[in-house]
Design a protein around this motif. Structure first.
Motif, mmCIF file in Angstrom:
data_model
loop_
_atom_site.group_PDB
_atom_site.id
_atom_site.type_symbol
_atom_site.label_atom_id
_atom_site.label_comp_id
_atom_site.label_asym_id
_atom_site.label_seq_id
_atom_site.Cartn_x
_atom_site.Cartn_y
_atom_site.Cartn_z
ATOM 1 N N LEU A 59 0.810 -1.216 0.000
ATOM 2 C CA LEU A 59 0.000 0.000 0.000
ATOM 3 C C LEU A 59 0.844 1.267 0.000
ATOM 4 O O LEU A 59 0.350 2.343 0.324
ATOM 5 N N MET A 155 -0.234 10.492 2.361
ATOM 6 C CA MET A 155 -1.063 9.308 2.603
ATOM 7 C C MET A 155 -0.145 8.148 2.988
ATOM 8 O O MET A 155 0.576 7.599 2.158
ATOM 9 N N ASP A 160 -4.137 4.788 4.064
ATOM 10 C CA ASP A 160 -4.764 4.239 2.853
ATOM 11 C C ASP A 160 -5.662 3.064 3.224
ATOM 12 O O ASP A 160 -6.812 2.960 2.771
ATOM 13 N N SER A 163 -8.880 4.050 5.131
ATOM 14 C CA SER A 163 -9.859 4.725 4.281
ATOM 15 C C SER A 163 -10.670 3.722 3.473
ATOM 16 O O SER A 163 -11.866 3.912 3.239
#
Length: 256
Positions: A59, A155, A160, A163
């Motif tokens: 990620l 971010m 990430d 979210s």
């Protein structure tokens, strides 16, 4: 069926029993049908594994410190045997979540304007107070990240992830079909996550020697615990209120 009442009888045709004749035929045809593809779930499991192996970057990553001072702090923590990037990653997670929390309570206030509350339900004053608390926690986290030399606009991987995990909560609250009580149910999911995540962040900060930060985070957790208790109480009162309400006679189907 009124949008204020969730559990009234209505023209819900999603269940198979609404058409007993057709449902028997559907079941019979399903039993006769051949599988659409050979084998079992092992093939798709192998595809998932292949995609996972190929996604080497995951990620993303935590960005490097944005200042020389931040680089110095990072170097000191690493010399102590700590891994400051984990703390920055989790600070980014909470920052993203608290920012979303402000939007969630803005949505709840809109539902309140349309539907009103119920006995034991949320008031504008308390919903606004929680919104302001969430905004204050957002500012606290921004300050903490900047003191550590991190970029609060970046971010991080955990930001990430959270979210994506919490995507359904704002969708539920912003949905024009949901009412205030349903918004409380969505907020309960958010508040449960929020409380557990602040606890984890406090333990992490203390473990890395950031006791002053942990103390300030504890004040945020105390406020979040109050939010959780309020939302649980509002939701419970709303469910009880609807359960005691008389059935809408217009929504009850006529007997044949």
């Amino acid at each position: 069926m009124s949008k204020e009442n969730i559990a009234d009888v209505g023209a819900n045709r999603t269940g198979i029993k609404t058409s007993p004749i057709d449902s028997k035929d559907i079941i019979a045809q399903a039993q006769k049908a051949e599988p659409s593809s050979p084998g079992d779930a092992r093939a798709i499991a192998e595809v998932r594994k292949q995609y996972t192996r190929e996604a080497a970057d995951g990620l993303g990553s935590v960005p490097p410190p944005a200042s020389l001072k931040g680089m110095a702090k990072t170097a000191v923590d690493m010399l102590k045997g700590g891994k400051p990037t984990v703390l920055i990653d989790k600070l980014g997670e909470r920052l993203a979540f608290e920012r979303s929390g402000v939007r969630l309570y803005e949505g709840a206030l809109s539902k309140l304007d349309v539907f009103g509350s119920w006995e034991g339900g949320p008031s504008r004053e308390l919903l606004t107070k929680i919104l302001e608390d969430e905004l204050g926690h957002f500012a606290l986290l921004m300050e903490a990240m900047e003191k550590l030399g991190a970029d609060p606009t970046a971010m991080t991987p955990s930001a990430d992830l959270t979210s994506v995990i919490s995507m359904g909560v704002p969708a539920a609250i912003s949905d024009a079909r949901t009412n205030l009580r349903q918004a409380m149910q969505a907020l309960l999911v958010a508040e449960l996550t929020d409380n557990a995540s602040w606890e984890l962040l406090i333990d992490l900060a203390r473990g890395l020697g950031h006791d002053s930060l942990a103390d300030r985070f504890q004040l945020a957790l105390d406020a979040e615990a109050e939010h959780l208790a309020l939302v649980k109480g509002w939701l419970a009162a709303g469910v009880a209120t609807e359960a005691r309400a008389p059935m809408d006679a217009a929504a009850v189907p006529a007997q044949p």
